[in-house]
Design an enzyme around this catalytic site. Sequence first.
Site, PDB file in Angstrom:
ATOM      1  N   HIS A  35      41.280  17.706   7.319  1.00 26.66           N
ATOM      2  CA  HIS A  35      42.154  18.522   6.491  1.00 26.66           C
ATOM      3  C   HIS A  35      43.217  17.625   5.853  1.00 26.66           C
ATOM      4  CE1 HIS A  35      45.348  18.196   9.495  1.00 26.66           C
ATOM      5  NE2 HIS A  35      44.448  18.483  10.416  1.00 26.66           N
TER       6      HIS A  35
HETATM    7  P1  TYD Z   1      44.422  21.120  13.683  1.00 26.33           P
HETATM    8  O1  TYD Z   1      45.688  20.720  12.995  1.00 26.33           O
HETATM    9  O2  TYD Z   1      43.245  21.480  12.810  1.00 26.33           O
HETATM   10  O3  TYD Z   1      43.994  20.000  14.721  1.00 26.33           O
HETATM   11  P2  TYD Z   1      43.468  18.480  14.456  1.00 26.33           P
HETATM   12  O4  TYD Z   1      44.024  18.023  13.155  1.00 26.33           O
HETATM   13  O5  TYD Z   1      43.955  17.711  15.623  1.00 26.33           O
HETATM   14  O6  TYD Z   1      41.973  18.523  14.445  1.00 26.33           O
HETATM   15  O7  TYD Z   1      44.767  22.347  14.655  1.00 26.33           O
HETATM   16  C1  TYD Z   1      43.815  22.857  15.563  1.00 26.33           C
HETATM   17  C2  TYD Z   1      44.239  24.273  15.939  1.00 26.33           C
HETATM   18  O8  TYD Z   1      45.509  24.264  16.614  1.00 26.33           O
HETATM   19  C3  TYD Z   1      44.387  25.202  14.739  1.00 26.33           C
HETATM   20  O9  TYD Z   1      43.878  26.487  15.113  1.00 26.33           O
HETATM   21  C4  TYD Z   1      45.870  25.312  14.539  1.00 26.33           C
HETATM   22  C5  TYD Z   1      46.440  25.075  15.916  1.00 26.33           C
HETATM   23  N1  TYD Z   1      47.732  24.373  15.883  1.00 26.33           N
HETATM   24  C6  TYD Z   1      48.897  25.061  16.223  1.00 26.33           C
HETATM   25  O10 TYD Z   1      48.887  26.261  16.539  1.00 26.33           O
HETATM   26  N2  TYD Z   1      50.095  24.375  16.179  1.00 26.33           N
HETATM   27  C7  TYD Z   1      50.170  23.062  15.837  1.00 26.33           C
HETATM   28  O11 TYD Z   1      51.286  22.463  15.812  1.00 26.33           O
HETATM   29  C8  TYD Z   1      48.952  22.368  15.486  1.00 26.33           C
HETATM   30  C9  TYD Z   1      48.980  20.919  15.076  1.00 26.33           C
HETATM   31  C10 TYD Z   1      47.780  23.059  15.528  1.00 26.33           C
END
Ligand code: TYD
Length: 138
Positions: free
Chosen positions: A52
């Site tokens: 993302h």
């Molecule tokens: P994501 O940012 O996509 O994780 P990564 O970049 O590590 O793969 O987030 C994964 C899930 O966690 C998504 O459902 C959103 C949630 N999330 C939160 O609720 N709070 C946060 O601060 C973060 C970073 C993610």
Amino acid sequence: MGVENCKLVELPVIHDPQGNLTFIEQKRHVPFEISRVYHTYDVPGGARRGGHAHKACRELLVAMSGSFEVVVDDGEKRDSFRLNRSYVGLYLPPMIWRELVDFSSGSVCMVLASDYYDEDDYIRDYERFREVATGLES
Ligand code: TYD
């Protein structure tokens, strides 16, 4: 913001025979005020995280333990960084697509973020990201 704006930041280290210490101060070692800190852990072998871009949120990623690869993409150019030291951070400006891959076992990725969590700040579709990043669509 292009991938050339993704920068490795060397953090201060206080060396001590009893163990080293590293610290991070907002607006000194990271160019933003820190609103949020999160970390990923228990990442299984072969996992891919990220996938993302953020429209506004800026982040600093640190491999607190172990190592992983961060592939960054601005819609036109790509670069990659292997993080494997707890005293080196990777600064990511807004509008950088990132993929985190090749995690070593037991690796921990800590992220300092400029903004609170907001799903509306994410672009999770690569084609949409590329269109926005290259100015084809706002
Ligand atoms: P994501 O940012 O996509 O994780 P990564 O970049 O590590 O793969 O987030 C994964 C899930 O966690 C998504 O459902 C959103 C949630 N999330 C939160 O609720 N709070 C946060 O601060 C973060 C970073 C993610």
